[in-house]
Write a protein that holds these residues in place. Structure first.
Motif, PDB file in Angstrom:
ATOM      1  N   GLY A 217      46.295  32.335  20.034  1.00 36.03           N
ATOM      2  CA  GLY A 217      45.046  32.144  19.312  1.00 36.03           C
ATOM      3  C   GLY A 217      45.193  31.026  18.288  1.00 36.03           C
ATOM      4  O   GLY A 217      46.298  30.529  18.079  1.00 36.03           O
ATOM      5  N   ALA A 218      44.061  30.594  17.742  1.00 39.77           N
ATOM      6  CA  ALA A 218      42.794  31.299  17.723  1.00 39.77           C
ATOM      7  C   ALA A 218      42.029  31.101  19.043  1.00 39.77           C
ATOM      8  O   ALA A 218      41.913  29.985  19.542  1.00 39.77           O
TER       9      ALA A 218
ATOM     10  N   TYR B 202      38.810  31.805  19.415  1.00 39.24           N
ATOM     11  CA  TYR B 202      37.464  31.343  19.082  1.00 39.24           C
ATOM     12  C   TYR B 202      37.492  30.870  17.627  1.00 39.24           C
ATOM     13  O   TYR B 202      38.472  31.117  16.920  1.00 39.24           O
TER      14      TYR B 202
ATOM     15  N   SER C 243      37.543  30.886  13.880  1.00 37.22           N
ATOM     16  CA  SER C 243      37.948  32.027  13.065  1.00 37.22           C
ATOM     17  C   SER C 243      37.658  31.776  11.595  1.00 37.22           C
ATOM     18  O   SER C 243      38.075  30.755  11.034  1.00 37.22           O
TER      19      SER C 243
ATOM     20  N   THR D 281      38.911  33.636   9.285  1.00 39.82           N
ATOM     21  CA  THR D 281      40.164  33.912   8.588  1.00 39.82           C
ATOM     22  C   THR D 281      41.037  32.664   8.522  1.00 39.82           C
ATOM     23  O   THR D 281      41.652  32.371   7.500  1.00 39.82           O
ATOM     24  N   LYS D 282      41.079  31.914   9.655  1.00 42.25           N
ATOM     25  CA  LYS D 282      41.865  30.679   9.717  1.00 42.25           C
ATOM     26  C   LYS D 282      40.992  29.580  10.335  1.00 42.25           C
ATOM     27  O   LYS D 282      41.109  29.271  11.517  1.00 42.25           O
TER      28      LYS D 282
ATOM     29  N   ARG E  71      43.013  25.966  18.733  1.00 36.66           N
ATOM     30  CA  ARG E  71      42.315  26.809  19.699  1.00 36.66           C
ATOM     31  C   ARG E  71      43.157  27.019  20.940  1.00 36.66           C
ATOM     32  O   ARG E  71      43.788  26.095  21.461  1.00 36.66           O
TER      33      ARG E  71
ATOM     34  N   GLY F 128      41.934  35.742  16.749  1.00 42.83           N
ATOM     35  CA  GLY F 128      41.157  34.619  16.242  1.00 42.83           C
ATOM     36  C   GLY F 128      39.712  34.614  16.667  1.00 42.83           C
ATOM     37  O   GLY F 128      39.398  34.315  17.819  1.00 42.83           O
ATOM     38  N   GLY F 129      38.814  34.980  15.749  1.00 39.75           N
ATOM     39  CA  GLY F 129      37.382  34.889  16.003  1.00 39.75           C
ATOM     40  C   GLY F 129      36.848  35.861  17.025  1.00 39.75           C
ATOM     41  O   GLY F 129      35.760  35.659  17.573  1.00 39.75           O
TER      42      GLY F 129
ATOM     43  N   ASN G  77      38.201  40.217  10.476  1.00 43.77           N
ATOM     44  CA  ASN G  77      36.828  40.210   9.961  1.00 43.77           C
ATOM     45  C   ASN G  77      35.898  41.099  10.767  1.00 43.77           C
ATOM     46  O   ASN G  77      34.934  41.654  10.221  1.00 43.77           O
TER      47      ASN G  77
END
Length: 233
Positions: free
Chosen positions: A150-151, A153, A155, A157-158, A163, A183-184, A205
């Motif tokens: 990841g990520a 998608y 994100s 958070t980051k 990607r 991620g996302g 999240n």
């Protein structure tokens, strides 16, 4: 023979633990105090989540160990597993016999070889591999018992994270260890990730991206668990 047996033990342990919803604790803030984090992890446990990562950057070590002790006791009640991020492997002896199952390492953390050497085969060692399959191959050779890509998608958070592509999960079948997507990730994206080959979906999240509210976290946790379980029916 001894190395092969050790690898088989590592793989059996990680396969049993690294699956489904992989909840990562929110970073401490004015809203997300240590007490709020503990309360909402308890709520997520009530909602059915059985795999957590304690990820808290830049804490004093004594504070972090205190939080881990609280989360460890909580997770043990629910027979859930707790993975630690940013906790040196030499600290793990004090958590033996509880819910703490291992460590997760990023590229700036302790080396996988060192962690595996310190921890032996009874602890899980996870590795962030970003968007690089070659990094995952090396991580497994060094002793990682699961890898994360990841990520996947964009994100929150980051936001600047690289990607990763879905085809990494197909390639990773050859590694013989569980693979985590991070991620996302939203609930709606769970089916495509599981279909691609992810064993677990990491969520921050999507579970804790709100003001601390135990009742709401419990409800959302149930939705995440149902979404993952629905992919196996």
């Amino acid at each position: 023979m001894r190395t092969r047996l050790k690898n088989e033990l590592d793989t059996r342990l990680s396969t049993r633990l690294i699956k489904g919803v992989y909840a990562i604790t929110p970073e401490r803030s004015a809203l997300w105090t240590p007490d709020a984090i503990v309360d909402c992890v308890a709520a997520a446990l009530d909602g059915g989540v059985r795999l957590f990562q304690c990820r808290q950057k830049n804490w004093h070590q004594a504070e972090l160990i205190e939080l881990v002790g609280q989360l460890d006791a909580l997770c043990e009640k629910y027979d859930a597993a707790l993975i630690l991020n940013d906790v040196p492997s030499e600290e793990f002896a004090k958590f033996e016999g509880g819910a703490v199952a291992g460590v997760h390492l990023g590229k700036t953390d302790e080396a996988i070889l060192k962690a595996r050497s310190s921890l032996g085969s009874k602890w899980v060692v996870g590795a962030s591999c970003y968007n690089q399959f070659e990094m995952a191959e090396q991580a497994v050779r060094d002793g990682a018992s699961y890898v994360a890509f990841g990520a996947m998608y964009p994100s929150a958070t980051k936001p600047n994270a690289v990607r990763a592509e879905l085809d990494l999960f197909g390639k990773a079948r050859s590694l013989g260890v569980p693979v985590v997507a991070i991620g996302g990730i939203t609930i709606e994206r769970v089916p495509e990730l599981m279909k691609a080959g992810a064993h677990a979906v990491a969520v921050v999240n999507g579970l804790f991206g709100m003001e601390p509210n135990a009742e709401q976290v419990c409800s959302v946790a149930q939705q995440w668990v149902e979404a993952v379980n629905g992919c196996h029916q």
